[in-house]
Design a protein around this motif. Structure first.
Motif, PDB file in Angstrom:
ATOM      1  N   GLY A 360       0.795  -1.120  -0.052  1.00 44.21           N
ATOM      2  CA  GLY A 360      -0.010  -0.036  -0.179  1.00 44.21           C
ATOM      3  C   GLY A 360       0.612   1.233   0.131  1.00 44.21           C
ATOM      4  O   GLY A 360       0.470   2.302   0.394  1.00 44.21           O
ATOM      5  N   GLU A 366      -1.062   2.567  -8.127  1.00 44.80           N
ATOM      6  CA  GLU A 366      -1.802   1.083  -8.309  1.00 44.80           C
ATOM      7  C   GLU A 366      -3.362   1.599  -8.676  1.00 44.80           C
ATOM      8  O   GLU A 366      -4.067   0.913  -9.501  1.00 44.80           O
ATOM      9  CB  GLU A 366      -1.918   0.460  -6.995  1.00 44.80           C
ATOM     10  CG  GLU A 366      -2.397  -0.709  -7.247  1.00 44.80           C
ATOM     11  CD  GLU A 366      -2.238  -1.575  -6.028  1.00 44.80           C
ATOM     12  OE1 GLU A 366      -2.845  -2.827  -5.689  1.00 44.80           O
ATOM     13  OE2 GLU A 366      -1.309  -1.274  -5.185  1.00 44.80           O
ATOM     14  N   TRP A 430     -10.716   3.455  -6.388  1.00 42.01           N
ATOM     15  CA  TRP A 430     -10.046   2.149  -5.576  1.00 42.01           C
ATOM     16  C   TRP A 430      -9.151   2.828  -4.661  1.00 42.01           C
ATOM     17  O   TRP A 430      -8.306   1.927  -3.987  1.00 42.01           O
ATOM     18  CB  TRP A 430      -9.033   2.032  -7.010  1.00 42.01           C
ATOM     19  CG  TRP A 430      -9.488   1.356  -8.220  1.00 42.01           C
ATOM     20  CD1 TRP A 430      -9.642   1.958  -9.215  1.00 42.01           C
ATOM     21  CD2 TRP A 430      -9.897   0.004  -8.441  1.00 42.01           C
ATOM     22  NE1 TRP A 430     -10.222   1.260 -10.138  1.00 42.01           N
ATOM     23  CE2 TRP A 430     -10.458   0.009  -9.584  1.00 42.01           C
ATOM     24  CE3 TRP A 430      -9.800  -1.095  -7.623  1.00 42.01           C
ATOM     25  CZ2 TRP A 430     -10.905  -0.989 -10.251  1.00 42.01           C
ATOM     26  CZ3 TRP A 430     -10.208  -2.346  -7.922  1.00 42.01           C
ATOM     27  CH2 TRP A 430     -10.781  -2.330  -9.509  1.00 42.01           C
ATOM     28  N   THR A 438      -7.948   0.094  -1.964  1.00 44.36           N
ATOM     29  CA  THR A 438      -8.858  -1.017  -1.539  1.00 44.36           C
ATOM     30  C   THR A 438      -8.386  -2.301  -2.052  1.00 44.36           C
ATOM     31  O   THR A 438      -7.878  -2.662  -3.206  1.00 44.36           O
ATOM     32  CB  THR A 438     -10.234  -0.565  -2.030  1.00 44.36           C
ATOM     33  OG1 THR A 438     -11.225  -1.608  -1.492  1.00 44.36           O
ATOM     34  CG2 THR A 438     -10.331  -0.582  -3.810  1.00 44.36           C
ATOM     35  N   THR A 439      -8.656  -3.336  -1.214  1.00 48.14           N
ATOM     36  CA  THR A 439      -8.753  -4.952  -1.623  1.00 48.14           C
ATOM     37  C   THR A 439     -10.025  -5.660  -1.701  1.00 48.14           C
ATOM     38  O   THR A 439     -10.048  -6.737  -1.993  1.00 48.14           O
ATOM     39  CB  THR A 439      -7.802  -5.545  -0.519  1.00 48.14           C
ATOM     40  OG1 THR A 439      -8.366  -5.221   0.610  1.00 48.14           O
ATOM     41  CG2 THR A 439      -6.336  -4.903  -0.510  1.00 48.14           C
ATOM     42  N   GLU A 440     -10.864  -4.828  -1.443  1.00 50.05           N
ATOM     43  CA  GLU A 440     -12.352  -5.473  -1.465  1.00 50.05           C
ATOM     44  C   GLU A 440     -13.167  -5.102  -2.586  1.00 50.05           C
ATOM     45  O   GLU A 440     -14.192  -4.367  -2.684  1.00 50.05           O
ATOM     46  CB  GLU A 440     -13.009  -4.838  -0.297  1.00 50.05           C
ATOM     47  CG  GLU A 440     -12.493  -5.012   1.265  1.00 50.05           C
ATOM     48  CD  GLU A 440     -13.249  -4.382   2.218  1.00 50.05           C
ATOM     49  OE1 GLU A 440     -14.163  -3.782   2.195  1.00 50.05           O
ATOM     50  OE2 GLU A 440     -12.715  -4.520   3.434  1.00 50.05           O
ATOM     51  N   GLU A 443     -13.673 -10.343  -7.752  1.00 45.76           N
ATOM     52  CA  GLU A 443     -12.966 -10.384  -9.057  1.00 45.76           C
ATOM     53  C   GLU A 443     -13.772 -10.619 -10.250  1.00 45.76           C
ATOM     54  O   GLU A 443     -13.436 -10.878 -11.324  1.00 45.76           O
ATOM     55  CB  GLU A 443     -12.009 -11.557  -8.731  1.00 45.76           C
ATOM     56  CG  GLU A 443     -12.655 -12.924  -8.475  1.00 45.76           C
ATOM     57  CD  GLU A 443     -11.455 -14.014  -7.983  1.00 45.76           C
ATOM     58  OE1 GLU A 443     -11.614 -15.170  -8.561  1.00 45.76           O
ATOM     59  OE2 GLU A 443     -10.997 -13.666  -6.970  1.00 45.76           O
ATOM     60  N   ASN A 460       0.142  -9.926  -9.505  1.00 42.39           N
ATOM     61  CA  ASN A 460       0.939  -9.080  -8.421  1.00 42.39           C
ATOM     62  C   ASN A 460       2.150  -8.733  -9.376  1.00 42.39           C
ATOM     63  O   ASN A 460       2.639  -7.633  -8.852  1.00 42.39           O
ATOM     64  CB  ASN A 460       1.335 -10.086  -7.294  1.00 42.39           C
ATOM     65  CG  ASN A 460       0.130 -10.093  -6.367  1.00 42.39           C
ATOM     66  OD1 ASN A 460      -0.737  -9.563  -6.317  1.00 42.39           O
ATOM     67  ND2 ASN A 460      -0.007 -11.435  -5.720  1.00 42.39           N
TER      68      ASN A 460
END
Length: 511
Positions: A360, A366, A430, A438-440, A443, A460
């Motif tokens: 992060g 990102e 994001w 955010t990772t939530e 997919e 990644n």
């Protein structure tokens, strides 16, 4: 006059055949639109528009999904082939995870792309796919990202800076630079070899030019039902291009394979590169060295490592240089983040690495990359064939032999998921209120990196490479579109623009 009359008759025959095919092949739960294939404008000649370059397959699929109210729709083609195109995250999840074993890469797809990617991981099913995925997974470990890849990407990003600086404020093609940068970087991290396309190596650039032309020619096979006849008699420009470019590609790749095999033997069989991993996997399984398998693995990895990342970086620069105010705003935010990230280094000429941008530490870079990939996913449409009866959450029922298309470019823009401004470039979606990334996100609502068992192993790696590349570039330059620069997407395996993307780079003062 006679030719025009014959053309008109052909149009009416085509429309009639399409309507008959639509009635014959209607799939339960799907509005079947022959007009999505045959006609112009709202009733478009789907294949003709694509073959003539008036649009691309992803753009046309997106248009059709809008017209169908973001619901599944069907298409029929000459020869009896029918395709159901799904769009909702629920249907995508069912296709890519819940009913994974009910769908495979279609034999027609495998045959069409065999000249380029063989039966590598992108063109394989079943056990062959599993074996290759297990081998490739070793390349993407956290240790590899931290200890090697990050530094390699930082070094190549600084090489890119020197190349861009050499233009001295003159217009240049940023898309080409990204593709050369990504090619050199993936050769380094995967094969331990020093490619020189950024510095002008003729063989490296000729290979990539042939590679791109071959992809575009192979995609045309999906709009020409009789392409096999053209292949046999070399009676179309596309098939002659495939023959010509594959000769160039194979000569280059065969030399790289020989070079890699020799290096593997000198290393006493230690699997230090992707080539070594492929060879060792064969040996461990009790088989001999498979040069064809090494060749296919190499080409598939080049597509994954060069095309997808370079396509996303090109789209990011496209949005960052857009005339709308948001482009300048996000460039300014990237510069601010670059200053912070480079602040712990003696100079902006020092390469960034994993520790500088991971966990992060580079949310703006990102977010910009993720948002560019949302709007222009590198592989924007895909297709599978049903091998066991399946029933989608939306009500679509398919039987063995039925084709199902899924289009990330459409799913990534569904208003019910992404809001009323789904078509707008907004990296803020994001970034969390606390300023992190955010990772939530689902997919299956964002299948840019595929999803389910086939989730991209290199996700990644791509994010790491993109963050380092964007922060390094914008730490040194302010980018603007060249005056009069006009680009259009082209039909290819991955999202590309023609005739490139021309920008002007203004050097920033060293702080």
């Amino acid at each position: 006059m006679a030719i025009a009359l014959l053309a008109l008759v052909a149009v009416f025959v085509a429309v009639a055949l399409a309507k008959l095919a639509a009635r014959k092949h209607t799939v339960a739960g799907v509005p079947w639109h022959a007009e999505h294939v045959f006609g112009w404008g709202s009733t478009s000649f789907y294949a003709l528009k694509i073959a003539t370059g008036a649009t691309t397959i992803p753009e046309e699929n997106l248009r059709c999904h809008r017209g169908a109210g973001w619901r599944p729709y069907g298409m029929s083609f000459f020869g009896g082939k029918t395709v159901v195109n799904i769009v909702s995250p629920e249907d995508v999840k069912y296709l890519l995870r819940d009913a994974f074993h009910c769908f495979e890469k279609a034999p027609e797809f495998q045959e069409a792309f065999e000249p380029l990617i063989g039966r590598g991981i992108f063109n394989a099913n079943g056990e062959r796919w599993k074996e290759q995925r297990v081998v490739a997974a070793h390349m993407f470990s956290r240790r590899q990202l931290r200890e090697r890849m990050g530094h390699v990407f930082g070094v190549h990003a600084q090489r890119l800076v020197r190349v861009v600086n050499g233009f001295g404020g003159r217009p240049f093609d940023m898309q080409a630079q990204w593709y050369w940068f990504a090619f050199d970087a993936v050769n380094d991290v995967a094969f331990g070899r020093r490619a020189g396309s950024l510095s002008g190596d003729a063989a490296d650039r000729a290979f990539q030019a042939a590679f791109d032309r071959c992809q575009q020619a192979l995609v045309s096979r999906f709009t020409v039902p009789w392409w096999k006849l053209h292949r046999r008699f070399q009676s179309s420009r596309a098939e002659r291009t495939v023959t010509e470019t594959t000769a160039t590609i194979n000569a280059y790749v065969d030399e790289v394979v020989r070079e890699q095999m020799a290096a593997h033997e000198e290393a006493n069989g230690r699997p230090e590169t992707l080539t070594g991993l492929v060879v060792q996997a064969r040996v461990d399984a009790g088989g001999g060295i498979d040069r064809k398998g090494v060749r296919d693995a190499l080409v598939n990895f080049l597509i994954a490592g060069r095309d997808t990342t370079a396509s996303g970086l090109t789209s990011a620069v496209e949005y960052l240089t857009a005339p709308e105010a948001s482009g300048a705003e996000w460039q300014a935010q990237l510069l601010s983040e670059s200053n912070r990230v480079f602040g712990s280094k003696p100079s902006r000429r020092d390469p960034l690495a994993w520790d500088d941008v991971s966990e992060g530490r580079a949310p703006v870079a990102e977010a910009v990359f993720l948002e560019a990939l949302r709007l222009h996913p590198p592989v924007a449409s895909n297709e599978k064939v049903c091998v066991a009866a399946a029933a989608f959450p939306s009500g679509v029922r398919v039987a063995p032999g039925q084709y199902v298309g899924w289009c990330p470019i459409s799913t990534n823009r569904v208003p019910g998921v992404w809001g009323d401004r789904a078509d707008e470039f907004d990296p803020a979606r994001w970034i969390t209120p606390a300023g992190g990334i955010t990772t939530e996100y689902d997919e299956y609502a964002y299948p840019t990196f595929n999803a389910g068992p086939r989730l991209c192993l290199g996700r990644n790696m791509a994010l790491l490479e993109a963050k380092i590349a964007l922060l390094t570039l914008f730490a040194h330059f302010r980018l603007a579109r060249a005056h009069g620069s006009v680009t259009t997407p082209v039909n290819s395996v991955t999202w590309q623009m023609a005739p490139g993307f021309t920008v002007v780079a203004t050097q920033r003062e060293e702080s």
